[in-house]
Design an enzyme around this catalytic site. Structure first.
Site, short mmCIF file in Angstrom:
data_model
loop_
_atom_site.label_atom_id
_atom_site.label_comp_id
_atom_site.label_asym_id
_atom_site.label_seq_id
_atom_site.Cartn_x
_atom_site.Cartn_y
_atom_site.Cartn_z
CE LYS A 175 -1.93 2.87 2.49
NZ LYS A 175 -1.83 4.16 1.59
CD GLU A 250 13.91 3.65 8.95
OE1 GLU A 250 14.50 4.54 9.57
OE2 GLU A 250 14.52 2.58 9.41
CB CYS A 284 13.22 10.05 7.13
SG CYS A 284 13.96 8.85 6.16
CD GLU A 385 10.58 13.84 10.23
OE1 GLU A 385 9.39 13.30 10.27
OE2 GLU A 385 11.60 13.42 9.74
#
Ligand code: UN1
Length: 499
Positions: A175, A250, A284, A385
């Site tokens: 997905k 992750e 990331c 972030e």
């Protein structure tokens, strides 16, 4: 031109969801539709998992070297279509063409590397503690893997998950993020053409939320491999944890580049610009903090600001563009919301900080490359972030303070140091609490043959890529064969001599 329509791939057939609904795949540089895609429901997940479960029974018995050959073939097809794949990637998620080509190349590298595992997957053969007994270990596939992938590396990251899962004999339900359904379809097409048997890989398109939950909690799914935000990763871990399902997560990063007083500043500035603004800060591994020694802080800031101001925003297919858009209007707003947050906490915008509103740029989801100064380590812009072209400069007095600040966030993915001092470099390599450490390079650009992942809230201890990926997608099975012809009882502390 007719707008392409993207479908699910279930049990070897391309098909629309029974929902009859679609969602739009937009070019973030123009806001225009590049494709529509079928919007799946739980019923599609059920069908995909059923198909995967059935296919797993024969795929697990398919010789691993032959599985590897299918991957090699897929790698060759990727190489042939690299340019087309890269163009489509730029159109659907915005990164500049050279970076899209790099993303496809990373997928090719991962595919070739993992294809070789078809002939490795080493286990141990060790001496047994009883006579006439054989002891060995081998990897066994888990069953059905749910691969839930992000939009920022729409080709490479799916290969990190699909290739090791497949070469080990697992079946997969894939997905992808709803911002990048096209590259997901292309990857599945390649694997289909390379000869993957039907049902081994299934694709379900649609936004996360309920659809993702249905996949994660489906009793037919044995492992969830997810890359995305820490919030979603925690949610997936929670609902999968109740079923004692393995989750490889992750997640986010707040990566820092340290500039020491003895650094080669030309090199350091190049590294910062590339790591903070490459992919418009949407890796990331992006450098969203610059930790500079006070002795060189003014020079670092002046040079960084001047470079940021010169970066040209535009469409990623235009060769003169340095910086593409961010992925969506929501992302643009979220990135921009950090500007008043920074100012309220006492930081200063030294470069950028605005959303361009005029002309062609005003139609896309652009954000100026932004440098924040007067930042303290505990401010939100130094902790959270942002996932956009924004970097926060923090000044420190020495290596001890630099390392403390590097380690002062809840994340632990990547960091780097620019220095010529070998003692400081080695201290940094040892004491930085991150999964990736760079010396005299930026924070981005990890290679696929080493483990990829981070510590603390960046993940849950697993690693992608390299040999480490095999541990995620397989169970260890230890096997004992007794050929003594009698029942030998282990752990009986029998003192008599063997034989
Ligand atoms: C990511 O942003 O999730 O190390 C992955 C890098 C790339 C992968 C980034 N190889 O920057």
């Amino acid at each position: 031109m007719v707008t392409p329509h993207l479908q699910n791939y279930i049990d070897g057939r391309w098909t629309d969801s029974a929902s009859g609904e679609s969602f739009e795949d937009l070019d973030p540089a123009t806001g225009q539709i590049v494709a529509t895609a079928t919007k799946s429901t739980k019923a599609d997940v059920d069908r995909a998992v059923d198909a995967a479960r059935r296919a797993f029974e024969s795929w697990r018995l398919y010789p691993a070297p032959k599985r590897g050959e299918i991957l090699y073939k897929a790698g060759e097809l990727m190489l042939q279509r690299k340019d087309q794949l890269a163009r489509e990637m730029t159109s659907e998620m915005g990164k500049v063409l050279a970076e899209s080509r790099g993303d496809v190349q990373e997928g090719i590298d991962m595919t070739y590397y993992t294809a070789g595992e078809g002939r490795r997957q080493f286990g141990d053969v060790v001496p047994a503690e009883l006579p006439n007994k054989w002891a060995m270990s081998m990897r066994a596939p888990l069953g059905v893997v749910a691969a839930i992938t992000p939009w920022n590396f729409p080709f490479a990251i799916p290969t990190w998950k699909l290739m090791p899962a497949l070469v080990l004999g697992n079946a997969v339900v894939f997905k992808p993020a709803s911002y990048t359904p096209m590259l997901a379809v292309r990857l599945v097409e390649l694997l289909e053409e390379a000869g993957l048997p039907k049902g081994v890989l299934n694709l379900v398109l649609g936004p996360g939320g309920a659809l993702g939950d249905a996949l994660v909690t489906h009793p037919g799914v044995d492992l969830v491999s997810f890359t995305g935000s820490s919030d979603v990763g925690a949610h997936i871990s929670e609902i999968a944890g109740k079923q004692l399902k393995r989750v490889s997560a992750e997640l986010g990063g707040k990566n820092a580049i340290v500039v020491m007083e003895d650094a080669d500043l030309d090199l350091a500035i190049e590294g910062i610009v590339w790591s903070a603004f490459g992919t418009s800060g949407q890796r990331c591994t992006a450098a969203s903090r610059v930790i500079t020694n006070r002795a060189v802080a003014n020079e670092v800031i002046d040079r960084l600001v001047s470079r940021a101001n010169k970066l040209k925003m535009g469409h990623g297919l235009d060769a003169s563009t340095d910086l593409g858009p961010v992925v969506s209007s929501e992302a643009q707003q979220k990135v921009h919301s950090y500007i008043p947050i920074a100012e309220k906490e006492g930081a200063t915008v030294a470069a950028g900080g605005r959303i361009p509103t005029d002309g062609a740029l005003g139609k896309g989801f652009f954000h100026e490359p932004t440098v924040l100064v007067d930042v303290k380590p505990n401010m939100r812009v130094a902790q959270e972030e942002i996932f956009g072209p924004v970097t926060a400069v923090i000044e420190v007095k020495d290596i001890d303070e630099a390392i403390r600040v590097v380690n002062s966030t809840k994340y632990g993915l990547s960091c780097s140091i620019f220095t010529k001092n070998v003692n400081n470099a080695f201290r940094f390599m040892r004491d930085a609490e991150t999964g990736l450490v760079y010396v005299n390079a930026g924070t981005i650009g990890a290679e696929i043959q080493l483990p990829f992942g981070g510590t603390k809230s960046t993940g849950n201890g697993h690693r992608e890529a390299g040999r480490a990926a095999l541990d995620v997608y397989a169970e260890w099975k230890s096997i004992y064969v007794d050929f003594s012809g009698k029942l030998q009882r282990a752990q009986m502390d029998d003192q008599s001599a063997p034989g």
